[in-house]
Every structure is written in structure tokens, then in C-alpha cells.
Design a protein around this motif. Sequence first.
Motif, PDB file in Angstrom:
ATOM      1  N   LEU A 160      48.563   8.955  74.419  1.00  0.00           N
ATOM      2  CA  LEU A 160      47.817   7.915  73.714  1.00  0.00           C
ATOM      3  C   LEU A 160      47.392   8.383  72.323  1.00  0.00           C
ATOM      4  O   LEU A 160      47.563   7.665  71.333  1.00  0.00           O
ATOM      5  N   LEU A 161      46.826   9.586  72.237  1.00  0.00           N
ATOM      6  CA  LEU A 161      46.397  10.111  70.944  1.00  0.00           C
ATOM      7  C   LEU A 161      47.569  10.245  69.988  1.00  0.00           C
ATOM      8  O   LEU A 161      47.478   9.873  68.815  1.00  0.00           O
ATOM      9  N   SER A 162      48.670  10.776  70.492  1.00  0.00           N
ATOM     10  CA  SER A 162      49.858  10.923  69.664  1.00  0.00           C
ATOM     11  C   SER A 162      50.366   9.560  69.209  1.00  0.00           C
ATOM     12  O   SER A 162      50.771   9.380  68.061  1.00  0.00           O
ATOM     13  N   GLY A 163      50.335   8.590  70.108  1.00  0.00           N
ATOM     14  CA  GLY A 163      50.786   7.247  69.766  1.00  0.00           C
ATOM     15  C   GLY A 163      49.905   6.589  68.719  1.00  0.00           C
ATOM     16  O   GLY A 163      50.400   5.979  67.766  1.00  0.00           O
ATOM     17  N   PHE A 164      48.591   6.699  68.880  1.00  0.00           N
ATOM     18  CA  PHE A 164      47.682   6.119  67.888  1.00  0.00           C
ATOM     19  C   PHE A 164      47.882   6.778  66.524  1.00  0.00           C
ATOM     20  O   PHE A 164      47.853   6.108  65.491  1.00  0.00           O
ATOM     21  N   ALA A 165      48.093   8.087  66.524  1.00  0.00           N
ATOM     22  CA  ALA A 165      48.352   8.784  65.259  1.00  0.00           C
ATOM     23  C   ALA A 165      49.640   8.259  64.629  1.00  0.00           C
ATOM     24  O   ALA A 165      49.690   8.013  63.422  1.00  0.00           O
ATOM     25  N   GLY A 166      50.688   8.085  65.429  1.00  0.00           N
ATOM     26  CA  GLY A 166      51.950   7.561  64.908  1.00  0.00           C
ATOM     27  C   GLY A 166      51.807   6.177  64.337  1.00  0.00           C
ATOM     28  O   GLY A 166      52.339   5.860  63.266  1.00  0.00           O
ATOM     29  N   VAL A 167      51.068   5.311  65.037  1.00  0.00           N
ATOM     30  CA  VAL A 167      50.861   3.944  64.553  1.00  0.00           C
ATOM     31  C   VAL A 167      50.072   3.954  63.246  1.00  0.00           C
ATOM     32  O   VAL A 167      50.432   3.270  62.282  1.00  0.00           O
ATOM     33  N   LEU A 168      48.997   4.746  63.190  1.00  0.00           N
ATOM     34  CA  LEU A 168      48.202   4.805  61.954  1.00  0.00           C
ATOM     35  C   LEU A 168      49.016   5.368  60.797  1.00  0.00           C
ATOM     36  O   LEU A 168      48.960   4.849  59.679  1.00  0.00           O
ATOM     37  N   LEU A 169      49.789   6.419  61.056  1.00  0.00           N
ATOM     38  CA  LEU A 169      50.617   6.984  59.992  1.00  0.00           C
ATOM     39  C   LEU A 169      51.697   5.989  59.578  1.00  0.00           C
ATOM     40  O   LEU A 169      52.038   5.889  58.403  1.00  0.00           O
ATOM     41  N   GLY A 170      52.233   5.243  60.548  1.00  0.00           N
ATOM     42  CA  GLY A 170      53.207   4.215  60.225  1.00  0.00           C
ATOM     43  C   GLY A 170      52.618   3.133  59.339  1.00  0.00           C
ATOM     44  O   GLY A 170      53.287   2.606  58.442  1.00  0.00           O
ATOM     45  N   MET A 171      51.357   2.796  59.555  1.00  0.00           N
ATOM     46  CA  MET A 171      50.707   1.780  58.725  1.00  0.00           C
ATOM     47  C   MET A 171      50.544   2.265  57.289  1.00  0.00           C
ATOM     48  O   MET A 171      50.560   1.464  56.360  1.00  0.00           O
ATOM     49  N   PHE A 172      50.394   3.573  57.111  1.00  0.00           N
ATOM     50  CA  PHE A 172      50.269   4.130  55.768  1.00  0.00           C
ATOM     51  C   PHE A 172      51.623   4.328  55.094  1.00  0.00           C
ATOM     52  O   PHE A 172      51.700   4.464  53.885  1.00  0.00           O
ATOM     53  N   ALA A 173      52.685   4.388  55.888  1.00  0.00           N
ATOM     54  CA  ALA A 173      54.018   4.692  55.364  1.00  0.00           C
ATOM     55  C   ALA A 173      54.659   3.451  54.742  1.00  0.00           C
ATOM     56  O   ALA A 173      54.146   2.343  54.850  1.00  0.00           O
ATOM     57  N   HIS A 174      55.818   3.672  54.121  1.00  0.00           N
ATOM     58  CA  HIS A 174      56.557   2.594  53.477  1.00  0.00           C
ATOM     59  C   HIS A 174      58.013   2.661  53.894  1.00  0.00           C
ATOM     60  O   HIS A 174      58.499   3.695  54.340  1.00  0.00           O
ATOM     61  N   GLY A 175      58.717   1.562  53.713  1.00  0.00           N
ATOM     62  CA  GLY A 175      60.160   1.538  53.949  1.00  0.00           C
ATOM     63  C   GLY A 175      60.520   1.683  55.412  1.00  0.00           C
ATOM     64  O   GLY A 175      59.766   1.321  56.319  1.00  0.00           O
ATOM     65  N   HIS A 176      61.709   2.239  55.652  1.00  0.00           N
ATOM     66  CA  HIS A 176      62.230   2.393  57.008  1.00  0.00           C
ATOM     67  C   HIS A 176      61.398   3.363  57.845  1.00  0.00           C
ATOM     68  O   HIS A 176      61.340   3.232  59.067  1.00  0.00           O
ATOM     69  N   THR A 177      60.773   4.325  57.204  1.00  0.00           N
ATOM     70  CA  THR A 177      59.960   5.297  57.933  1.00  0.00           C
ATOM     71  C   THR A 177      58.808   4.598  58.634  1.00  0.00           C
ATOM     72  O   THR A 177      58.422   4.989  59.735  1.00  0.00           O
ATOM     73  N   ARG A 178      58.283   3.566  58.023  1.00  0.00           N
ATOM     74  CA  ARG A 178      57.189   2.800  58.627  1.00  0.00           C
ATOM     75  C   ARG A 178      57.604   2.287  60.007  1.00  0.00           C
ATOM     76  O   ARG A 178      56.885   2.438  60.982  1.00  0.00           O
ATOM     77  N   GLY A 179      58.787   1.677  60.083  1.00  0.00           N
ATOM     78  CA  GLY A 179      59.272   1.147  61.352  1.00  0.00           C
ATOM     79  C   GLY A 179      59.477   2.224  62.401  1.00  0.00           C
ATOM     80  O   GLY A 179      59.119   2.055  63.569  1.00  0.00           O
ATOM     81  N   TRP A 180      60.052   3.360  61.986  1.00  0.00           N
ATOM     82  CA  TRP A 180      60.293   4.466  62.919  1.00  0.00           C
ATOM     83  C   TRP A 180      58.974   5.002  63.453  1.00  0.00           C
ATOM     84  O   TRP A 180      58.825   5.221  64.654  1.00  0.00           O
ATOM     85  N   LEU A 181      58.019   5.249  62.560  1.00  0.00           N
ATOM     86  CA  LEU A 181      56.742   5.794  63.002  1.00  0.00           C
ATOM     87  C   LEU A 181      55.997   4.814  63.908  1.00  0.00           C
ATOM     88  O   LEU A 181      55.412   5.206  64.918  1.00  0.00           O
ATOM     89  N   LEU A 182      56.028   3.523  63.556  1.00  0.00           N
ATOM     90  CA  LEU A 182      55.380   2.523  64.397  1.00  0.00           C
ATOM     91  C   LEU A 182      56.049   2.456  65.769  1.00  0.00           C
ATOM     92  O   LEU A 182      55.383   2.359  66.800  1.00  0.00           O
ATOM     93  N   GLY A 183      57.382   2.520  65.792  1.00  0.00           N
ATOM     94  CA  GLY A 183      58.110   2.478  67.059  1.00  0.00           C
ATOM     95  C   GLY A 183      57.801   3.662  67.950  1.00  0.00           C
ATOM     96  O   GLY A 183      57.536   3.513  69.152  1.00  0.00           O
ATOM     97  N   VAL A 184      57.827   4.862  67.365  1.00  0.00           N
ATOM     98  CA  VAL A 184      57.519   6.068  68.140  1.00  0.00           C
ATOM     99  C   VAL A 184      56.062   6.026  68.601  1.00  0.00           C
ATOM    100  O   VAL A 184      55.751   6.390  69.744  1.00  0.00           O
ATOM    101  N   GLY A 185      55.171   5.554  67.731  1.00  0.00           N
ATOM    102  CA  GLY A 185      53.754   5.464  68.100  1.00  0.00           C
ATOM    103  C   GLY A 185      53.518   4.503  69.254  1.00  0.00           C
ATOM    104  O   GLY A 185      52.812   4.830  70.215  1.00  0.00           O
TER     105      GLY A 185
END
Length: 195
Positions: free
Chosen positions: A121-146
Motif C-alpha cells: 500500500l505504501l509503495s503504491g501510494f508513493a507511485g501514485v503520488l509520484l505519477g501525479m507529479f510526473a509528465h508524459g508517458h512516465t506518468r501513466g507507468w507510475l500511476l499504473g504501477v502504483g
Amino acid sequence: MTTVPGSAAQATHGPVTMPFWTLLGAGVITTLFGAAVLAWPGATLRLLGVLTGIWLLVIGVMRVAGAFRAGHDEEHTSGIGMRGVVDGAFGLLLVVVGIGCLRSTATGVIAMSVLIGLAWLLSGFAGVLLGMFAHGHTRGWLLGVGVGSIVVGILFLAWPGLSLHALVLLTGITAVILGVAEIAAAIRARGHATA
């Protein structure tokens, strides 16, 4: 995440970035952790606790170190930006859960399942938050992994009474899948940054 020293590659575009090595390192360590757990499916709870604790400690320390590095590289100061604060806080939480796993290795399957669920859960929340800060295709990958990590965490917490064998297999399989996804996200982001 930040620019890798000596390289033009970044994991995201724009002002908020994640070090390529942090994302790639987390993916490699998570994949190795999953493979180690699957290599010994008949492992005792103590071995699972030790492997999980070490995995969480390494990932947590990497996140904290990456947060300080990101703040320094992004702002050209010793301060840490918002992304660094979020990443560092989650890193510290992962370290605490890792220590809990190492201390609770013989307490039982339910305790270990809850600790592993909290880690996902902690790792997922971190991934989602980092994905929200990211841009481009990386945003989608980080949100998906999160989101994937959050789902796995919920599964562990929803069924804490799993048998030891089921706990070991579920831990190993999910770690390999999510670790490979993190590696793919890092490689894709780096390729996008250099394109």
C-alpha cells in the motif's frame, strides 16, 4: 526524480523528475526479491520475514537517498522539493515496516501478511503520488504501477489468514510482476527523455 549524474537522461519531462537509477534500482530489487521468494516456495515464515524486511529497508533507503538527491539536483540547493518530501516520507515508512518485518519474523502468517500488505500500500501510494507529479508517458507507468501495488496491498490485507505457502507464492509473483513493471517504466522514461 532527477537527472542521472553524467547523463542527459531523465525519468520524466518537466520540473518534477525521478532519478532513472532510483526507479530502475527499485524495479531490479523488487524483481530479485520476488525471484528469491519463489526460489524457496517452501520457505519458513522467518525466511520470508527476513527477505521482506531487507527488501523494504533497501527500497526505503533508496527512496530517502533519491529524495535528497532530487532536491539537490532540481533546485540547485540543498533543499528538498515537494516530490522529494513525499518520496522521502514514504521511504522512511518503508524502512519502519521493513524493521517491523525483521523483528516480527516469527510472529505468524497473519502479522507477516499485514506487514507485507502495508508495504505494498505504501509503495503504491508513493507511485501514485509520484505519477501525479510526473509528465508524459512516465506518468501513466507510475500511476499504473502504483495502482497495481495498492490492489496487491488490499488483497494481502483482505485475506490475512492465507496459508504460508499461499503467502509466499503471492508475495513472490506480485513482486516479480511489479518489479518488471518498474524496470519497464524506467527504461521507457529514459528512452523518452533521450528522444
